[in-house]
Design a protein around this motif. Structure first.
Motif, PDB file in Angstrom:
ATOM      1  N   ALA A  51      35.208  36.974  46.323  1.00 41.26           N
ATOM      2  CA  ALA A  51      34.875  38.458  46.494  1.00 41.26           C
ATOM      3  C   ALA A  51      35.794  38.789  47.687  1.00 41.26           C
ATOM      4  N   LEU A  52      36.420  39.923  47.366  1.00 43.25           N
ATOM      5  CA  LEU A  52      37.044  40.629  48.511  1.00 43.25           C
ATOM      6  C   LEU A  52      35.989  41.261  49.406  1.00 43.25           C
ATOM      7  N   HIS A  53      36.653  41.340  50.708  1.00 36.50           N
ATOM      8  CA  HIS A  53      35.419  42.002  51.616  1.00 36.50           C
ATOM      9  C   HIS A  53      35.399  43.460  51.506  1.00 36.50           C
ATOM     10  N   SER A  54      34.081  43.852  51.493  1.00 34.72           N
ATOM     11  CA  SER A  54      33.926  45.436  51.531  1.00 34.72           C
ATOM     12  C   SER A  54      34.580  46.176  52.756  1.00 34.72           C
ATOM     13  N   VAL A  55      35.107  47.312  52.429  1.00 32.96           N
ATOM     14  CA  VAL A  55      35.756  48.118  53.598  1.00 32.96           C
ATOM     15  C   VAL A  55      34.712  48.457  54.400  1.00 32.96           C
ATOM     16  N   GLY A  94      35.388  42.448  32.359  1.00 33.98           N
ATOM     17  CA  GLY A  94      34.854  41.728  31.015  1.00 33.98           C
ATOM     18  C   GLY A  94      33.911  42.565  30.392  1.00 33.98           C
ATOM     19  N   SER A  95      32.780  41.999  29.990  1.00 28.51           N
ATOM     20  CA  SER A  95      32.096  42.893  29.242  1.00 28.51           C
ATOM     21  C   SER A  95      30.859  43.370  30.369  1.00 28.51           C
ATOM     22  N   GLY A  96      30.755  42.863  31.502  1.00 33.47           N
ATOM     23  CA  GLY A  96      29.911  43.190  32.533  1.00 33.47           C
ATOM     24  C   GLY A  96      30.361  44.244  33.232  1.00 33.47           C
ATOM     25  N   PRO A  97      29.763  44.845  34.506  1.00 31.50           N
ATOM     26  CA  PRO A  97      30.285  45.871  35.360  1.00 31.50           C
ATOM     27  C   PRO A  97      31.293  45.458  36.236  1.00 31.50           C
ATOM     28  N   ALA A  98      31.309  44.039  36.685  1.00 35.36           N
ATOM     29  CA  ALA A  98      32.436  43.585  37.796  1.00 35.36           C
ATOM     30  C   ALA A  98      33.441  43.920  37.463  1.00 35.36           C
ATOM     31  N   ILE A  99      34.508  44.413  38.304  1.00 34.93           N
ATOM     32  CA  ILE A  99      35.730  44.711  38.294  1.00 34.93           C
ATOM     33  C   ILE A  99      36.383  43.605  39.424  1.00 34.93           C
ATOM     34  N   TYR A 100      37.612  43.131  38.883  1.00 37.92           N
ATOM     35  CA  TYR A 100      38.379  42.377  39.721  1.00 37.92           C
ATOM     36  C   TYR A 100      39.786  42.669  39.758  1.00 37.92           C
ATOM     37  N   VAL A 101      40.585  42.335  40.720  1.00 37.84           N
ATOM     38  CA  VAL A 101      41.947  42.548  41.151  1.00 37.84           C
ATOM     39  C   VAL A 101      42.586  41.227  40.903  1.00 37.84           C
ATOM     40  N   VAL A 102      43.476  41.003  40.286  1.00 42.03           N
ATOM     41  CA  VAL A 102      44.281  39.909  40.261  1.00 42.03           C
ATOM     42  C   VAL A 102      45.398  39.779  41.140  1.00 42.03           C
ATOM     43  N   TRP A 103      45.406  38.711  42.240  1.00 42.91           N
ATOM     44  CA  TRP A 103      46.064  38.785  43.436  1.00 42.91           C
ATOM     45  C   TRP A 103      46.625  37.341  43.368  1.00 42.91           C
ATOM     46  N   GLU A 104      47.993  37.003  43.136  1.00 37.14           N
ATOM     47  CA  GLU A 104      48.776  36.137  43.010  1.00 37.14           C
ATOM     48  C   GLU A 104      48.120  35.033  42.096  1.00 37.14           C
ATOM     49  N   GLY A 105      47.826  35.469  40.936  1.00 36.31           N
ATOM     50  CA  GLY A 105      47.478  34.673  39.933  1.00 36.31           C
ATOM     51  C   GLY A 105      45.700  34.418  40.018  1.00 36.31           C
ATOM     52  N   HIS A 106      45.031  34.939  40.923  1.00 34.70           N
ATOM     53  CA  HIS A 106      43.650  34.578  41.101  1.00 34.70           C
ATOM     54  C   HIS A 106      42.784  35.856  41.209  1.00 34.70           C
ATOM     55  N   ARG A 107      41.852  36.009  40.257  1.00 36.53           N
ATOM     56  CA  ARG A 107      40.749  37.293  40.508  1.00 36.53           C
ATOM     57  C   ARG A 107      39.943  37.335  41.421  1.00 36.53           C
ATOM     58  N   LYS A 108      40.066  38.355  42.236  1.00 39.71           N
ATOM     59  CA  LYS A 108      39.056  38.557  43.162  1.00 39.71           C
ATOM     60  C   LYS A 108      38.134  39.745  42.997  1.00 39.71           C
ATOM     61  N   HIS A 109      36.828  39.594  43.163  1.00 42.88           N
ATOM     62  CA  HIS A 109      35.788  40.612  42.685  1.00 42.88           C
ATOM     63  C   HIS A 109      35.738  41.567  43.782  1.00 42.88           C
ATOM     64  N   ILE A 110      35.914  42.965  43.302  1.00 46.66           N
ATOM     65  CA  ILE A 110      36.124  44.148  44.097  1.00 46.66           C
ATOM     66  C   ILE A 110      34.576  44.538  44.235  1.00 46.66           C
ATOM     67  N   PRO A 111      33.979  44.515  45.580  1.00 43.11           N
ATOM     68  CA  PRO A 111      32.548  44.393  45.836  1.00 43.11           C
ATOM     69  C   PRO A 111      31.790  45.818  45.724  1.00 43.11           C
ATOM     70  N   ASP A 112      32.472  47.004  45.966  1.00 43.87           N
ATOM     71  CA  ASP A 112      31.586  48.408  45.707  1.00 43.87           C
ATOM     72  C   ASP A 112      32.775  49.242  45.441  1.00 43.87           C
ATOM     73  N   PRO A 113      32.125  50.481  45.133  1.00 39.47           N
ATOM     74  CA  PRO A 113      33.171  51.726  44.800  1.00 39.47           C
ATOM     75  C   PRO A 113      34.145  52.153  45.751  1.00 39.47           C
TER      76      PRO A 113
END
Length: 270
Positions: A240-244, A193-212
């Motif tokens: 949120a998705l767990h960070s690698v 959206g307008s913020g810096p957070a990026i999401y992956v849409v996984w099976e109809g739901h968005r998960k926050h990607i925690p880090d680069p």
């Protein structure tokens, strides 16, 4: 100890008390013995049926329950045979010492088998990542297995569920119902959206990607689709998705071996 475990233990104790009354009571009428034997089974059966039923839907729970019983068929058979002995023996006239010993053994076998089933079902996870003797890996949820299409999606699922990849027998794997194949993670939408957070849409739901590092592991070279905040909020969020970077180095190496030696370049910050 969890409330469910206390309830299971109490149910076993009540069942044992009723079983003891059924065959220790001298000169008890046969109908009373049979009634007490049947009543002694009810608390254990209720405890077994209620394991996990509160947190799952009825259909999903029943599927997982049937799969569990099929995978533990030997214990279920012992419980049924012991129950049959306890019901039939009191009806045989002229009870002998051998019949009393047989009923004692049946009580022990029934108690142990039912208690083991209850404990096993309570400890059975509703969400698993498994593989059999082949390279095919599956996400198992509530008794339904879904094929994971390729290694990067497997790594994503392991990271998302935070489950270890379990190696199980082909017989146990075959007990699960076949569901729809999971989508490839590389084909999923990336949105922001307008913020810096990026999401992956996984099976109809968005998960926050925690880090680069997590972003580059799965989506390097891709740019997220920009949405208005209203449109972004219209996509249900599921955490949120767990960070690698949260995976220890040794565990990362094991994951890389499990998915065919594909290097994901994770394990410690760059």
């Amino acid at each position: 100890m969890k409330r469910e475990s206390w309830f299971s233990l109490l149910s076993i104790l009540i069942g044992l008390a009723l079983q003891g009354a059924a065959w220790i009571w001298d000169n008890a009428p046969q109908d009373v013995r049979i009634l007490l034997t049947i009543l002694s089974l009810l608390p254990s059966i209720v405890a077994l049926l209620l394991q996990g039923a509160q947190s799952q839907g009825l259909r999903a729970w029943s599927s997982a329950f049937i799969t569990f019983l099929r995978a533990n068929s030997s214990l279920a058979i012992i419980a049924l045979l012991s129950t049959g002995v306890l019901i039939v023996l009191p009806r045989i006239p002229g009870a002998s010492y051998l019949s009393e010993v047989s009923m004692s053994i049946a009580v022990v076998l029934l108690s142990v088998s039912v208690f083991t089933l209850i404990r096993g079902l309570g400890a059975q996870p509703s969400l698993r990542v498994v593989k059999g003797s082949t390279d095919a890996c599956y996400l198992v949820k509530d008794g339904v297995k879904r094929l994971i299409p390729e290694p990067s999606t497997l790594f994503f699922v392991l990271l998302d569920t935070y489950r270890a990849l379990e190696c199980i027998s082909d017989m146990e794997l075959a007990l699960y119902r076949e569901g729809q194949q999971l989508p490839k993670v590389t084909s999923c939408r990336l949105v922001k959206g307008s913020g810096p957070a990026i999401y992956v849409v996984w099976e109809g739901h968005r998960k926050h990607i925690p880090d680069p590092q997590t972003y580059s592991t799965f989506f390097e070279g891709r740019s997220p689709e920009r949405l208005s905040d209203v449109d972004l909020e219209a996509i249900p969020r599921t955490g949120a998705l767990h960070s690698v970077l949260s995976i220890p180095i040794r565990q990362t190496i094991a994951i890389q071996e499990d998915i065919g030696g594909v290097s994901m370049g994770v394990g410690k910050p760059q």
